[in-house]
Design an enzyme around this catalytic site. Structure first.
Site, PDB file in Angstrom:
ATOM      1  N   GLU A  33       0.853  -1.195   0.000  1.00 39.93           N
ATOM      2  CA  GLU A  33       0.000   0.000   0.000  1.00 39.93           C
ATOM      3  C   GLU A  33       0.885   1.238   0.000  1.00 39.93           C
ATOM      4  O   GLU A  33       1.931   1.267   0.643  1.00 39.93           O
ATOM      5  CB  GLU A  33      -0.929  -0.008   1.219  1.00 39.93           C
ATOM      6  CG  GLU A  33      -1.988  -1.096   1.120  1.00 39.93           C
ATOM      7  CD  GLU A  33      -2.861  -1.177   2.368  1.00 39.93           C
ATOM      8  OE1 GLU A  33      -2.660  -0.379   3.306  1.00 39.93           O
ATOM      9  OE2 GLU A  33      -3.726  -2.069   2.396  1.00 39.93           O
ATOM     10  N   ARG A  89      -9.387  -0.857 -23.410  1.00 35.53           N
ATOM     11  CA  ARG A  89      -9.863  -1.839 -24.396  1.00 35.53           C
ATOM     12  C   ARG A  89     -11.270  -2.331 -24.081  1.00 35.53           C
ATOM     13  O   ARG A  89     -11.924  -2.900 -24.922  1.00 35.53           O
ATOM     14  CB  ARG A  89      -8.869  -3.007 -24.501  1.00 35.53           C
ATOM     15  CG  ARG A  89      -7.649  -2.595 -25.308  1.00 35.53           C
ATOM     16  CD  ARG A  89      -6.684  -3.723 -25.485  1.00 35.53           C
ATOM     17  NE  ARG A  89      -6.151  -4.142 -24.198  1.00 35.53           N
ATOM     18  CZ  ARG A  89      -5.412  -5.217 -24.029  1.00 35.53           C
ATOM     19  NH1 ARG A  89      -5.127  -5.980 -25.057  1.00 35.53           N
ATOM     20  NH2 ARG A  89      -4.938  -5.531 -22.840  1.00 35.53           N
ATOM     21  N   HIS A 123      -6.939   3.474 -26.885  1.00 32.97           N
ATOM     22  CA  HIS A 123      -7.257   2.310 -27.728  1.00 32.97           C
ATOM     23  C   HIS A 123      -8.255   2.632 -28.846  1.00 32.97           C
ATOM     24  O   HIS A 123      -8.009   2.339 -30.010  1.00 32.97           O
ATOM     25  CB  HIS A 123      -7.763   1.159 -26.862  1.00 32.97           C
ATOM     26  CG  HIS A 123      -8.148  -0.026 -27.664  1.00 32.97           C
ATOM     27  ND1 HIS A 123      -7.242  -0.739 -28.414  1.00 32.97           N
ATOM     28  CD2 HIS A 123      -9.357  -0.619 -27.876  1.00 32.97           C
ATOM     29  CE1 HIS A 123      -7.867  -1.718 -29.035  1.00 32.97           C
ATOM     30  NE2 HIS A 123      -9.138  -1.666 -28.727  1.00 32.97           N
ATOM     31  N   LYS A 186      -8.257 -10.301 -38.331  1.00 33.15           N
ATOM     32  CA  LYS A 186      -8.013 -11.080 -37.109  1.00 33.15           C
ATOM     33  C   LYS A 186      -9.348 -11.446 -36.459  1.00 33.15           C
ATOM     34  O   LYS A 186     -10.218 -10.586 -36.329  1.00 33.15           O
ATOM     35  CB  LYS A 186      -7.189 -10.223 -36.128  1.00 33.15           C
ATOM     36  CG  LYS A 186      -6.954 -10.881 -34.775  1.00 33.15           C
ATOM     37  CD  LYS A 186      -6.077 -10.016 -33.878  1.00 33.15           C
ATOM     38  CE  LYS A 186      -6.864  -9.075 -33.011  1.00 33.15           C
ATOM     39  NZ  LYS A 186      -6.040  -8.273 -32.095  1.00 33.15           N
ATOM     40  N   THR A 218      -0.168  -9.797 -24.595  1.00 32.90           N
ATOM     41  CA  THR A 218       0.325 -11.183 -24.586  1.00 32.90           C
ATOM     42  C   THR A 218       1.144 -11.476 -25.837  1.00 32.90           C
ATOM     43  O   THR A 218       1.780 -12.519 -25.935  1.00 32.90           O
ATOM     44  CB  THR A 218      -0.843 -12.182 -24.577  1.00 32.90           C
ATOM     45  OG1 THR A 218      -1.553 -12.066 -25.828  1.00 32.90           O
ATOM     46  CG2 THR A 218      -1.789 -11.931 -23.424  1.00 32.90           C
ATOM     47  N   THR A 221      -1.447 -11.225 -31.012  1.00 38.61           N
ATOM     48  CA  THR A 221      -1.741 -10.561 -32.289  1.00 38.61           C
ATOM     49  C   THR A 221      -0.492 -10.466 -33.157  1.00 38.61           C
ATOM     50  O   THR A 221      -0.502 -10.834 -34.333  1.00 38.61           O
ATOM     51  CB  THR A 221      -2.298  -9.141 -32.013  1.00 38.61           C
ATOM     52  OG1 THR A 221      -3.473  -9.284 -31.210  1.00 38.61           O
ATOM     53  CG2 THR A 221      -2.607  -8.399 -33.291  1.00 38.61           C
TER      54      THR A 221
HETATM   55  C1  R5P Z   1      -6.674  -5.085 -30.075  1.00 35.72           C
HETATM   56  O1  R5P Z   1      -7.714  -4.571 -30.422  1.00 35.72           O
HETATM   57  C2  R5P Z   1      -5.433  -4.298 -29.802  1.00 35.72           C
HETATM   58  O2  R5P Z   1      -5.266  -3.249 -30.700  1.00 35.72           O
HETATM   59  C3  R5P Z   1      -4.212  -5.182 -29.815  1.00 35.72           C
HETATM   60  O3  R5P Z   1      -4.068  -5.765 -31.084  1.00 35.72           O
HETATM   61  C4  R5P Z   1      -4.332  -6.277 -28.810  1.00 35.72           C
HETATM   62  O4  R5P Z   1      -4.933  -5.817 -27.652  1.00 35.72           O
HETATM   63  C5  R5P Z   1      -2.978  -6.840 -28.481  1.00 35.72           C
HETATM   64  O5  R5P Z   1      -3.130  -7.827 -27.495  1.00 35.72           O
HETATM   65  P1  R5P Z   1      -2.225  -9.116 -27.548  1.00 35.72           P
HETATM   66  O6  R5P Z   1      -0.803  -8.656 -27.560  1.00 35.72           O
HETATM   67  O7  R5P Z   1      -2.591  -9.850 -26.297  1.00 35.72           O
HETATM   68  O8  R5P Z   1      -2.613  -9.862 -28.788  1.00 35.72           O
END
Ligand code: R5P
Length: 292
Positions: A33, A89, A123, A186, A218, A221
């Protein structure tokens, strides 16, 4: 005030703008904290509270809320500069029953006395509409394009938009760079989070590619995009993103997937913070100060 999550960004921003740093003593209890002690009078001050809310987002938001509430109670006007705005997001409900987390964040910021918010590459533009106070998102895309153009050796590169949400940013990047854009399709499973790219081959044989996105968390993408690009014969693949959150082993995962270089900004401090986003932020803040 330079918040605990943005020491480097906040100090650079203050220096760039010639602003003094607020005297605050920050201590942390053993359980994590935080405790602040403000060492100067706040009444009548206009404060830029610089605090990025990358993971752990909840903790970084709490640090921001505590500081803002106190400063506004003591009579300061608080303008929150949030380089990476966590929860952005979830700016809408994607599945029935999901909550619009960003709307609640906007509400909480207001309730702790924040009067204005500035961020970097929020975002989605629609997210801005959830705020009931002035909010502005500056873009670090020109800085990323400039970096790639001057520091990375690429031959007539193609800009890759990995999903529908990244098209606008990728087009901006490409226009500054003079590159063509290829849009990928995607599909993300909204329940498992798993990603699938809708194509077998792309027209990139022998080409250098730059994947442009707002955030890498992560790496799913960018990894899926890179695998598709390399399978289609791409020569080099560079990943340019604004917010390189890069959870856990993500950096290694991307290199293993075939990414040749990852370029991010300093909105999230990381090993790939190569572009300084305090530059567009300072330019914007100067325009607000000049208006007053
Ligand atoms: C999605 O809409 C964002 O623009 C990024 O493509 C996404 O959030 C990336 O997340 P990660 O690295 O987990 O795929």
């Amino acid at each position: 005030m330079v918040g605990p999550s943005s020491q480097e960004f906040g100090t650079k921003l203050a220096k760039r703008m010639g602003l003094p740093l607020l005297a605050v003593t920050t201590t942390e209890f053993p359980d994590g904290e935080i405790k602040y002690k403000f060492d100067e009078k706040l009444d009548g001050l206009q404060v830029l509270l610089v605090q990025s809310t990358y993971p752990p987002a909840d903790r970084h938001y709490m640090q921001l809320f505590l500081a803002s509430h106190h400063m506004s109670q003591e009579g300061a006007k608080v303008h929150a500069v949030i380089p990476y705005l966590g929860y952005a997001r979830q700016g809408k409900a994607f599945l029935p029953g999901e909550i619009v987390s960003l709307g609640i964040i906007a509400h909480l910021l207001r309730s702790v006395g924040v009067q204005r918010v500035s961020t970097v590459d929020m975002h989605s533009a629609e997210g801005l509409a959830l705020f009931s106070m002035p909010v502005y998102s500056v873009s670090a895309i020109p800085g990323l394009a400039q970096y790639v153009r001057t520091q990375v050796k690429l031959d007539d590169p193609v800009a890759i938009a990995p999903d529908a949400g990244s098209v606008r940013r990728t087009e901006a990047f490409a226009s500054l760079y003079g590159a063509k854009v290829i849009k990928l399709k995607k599909n993300r499973d909204r329940v498992t989070g798993r990603i699938k790219m809708e194509a077998d081959k792309l027209p990139v044989k022998g080409k250098d590619c730059v994947i442009v996105d707002d955030v890498i968390t992560t790496g799913g993408t960018v990894a899926a995009s890179t695998e598709l690009l390399k399978k289609s014969g791409a020569r080099k693949v560079v990943s340019a993103c604004v917010h390189a959150v890069l959870l856990g082993e993500t950096y290694d995962k991307l290199i293993k997937a075939g990414v040749d270089e990852i370029i991010g900004t300093n909105t999230v401090p990381s090993r790939v913070s190569k572009v300084d986003a305090t530059e567009p932020m300072a330019a914007y803040l100067r325009t607000i100060i000049a208006e007053k």
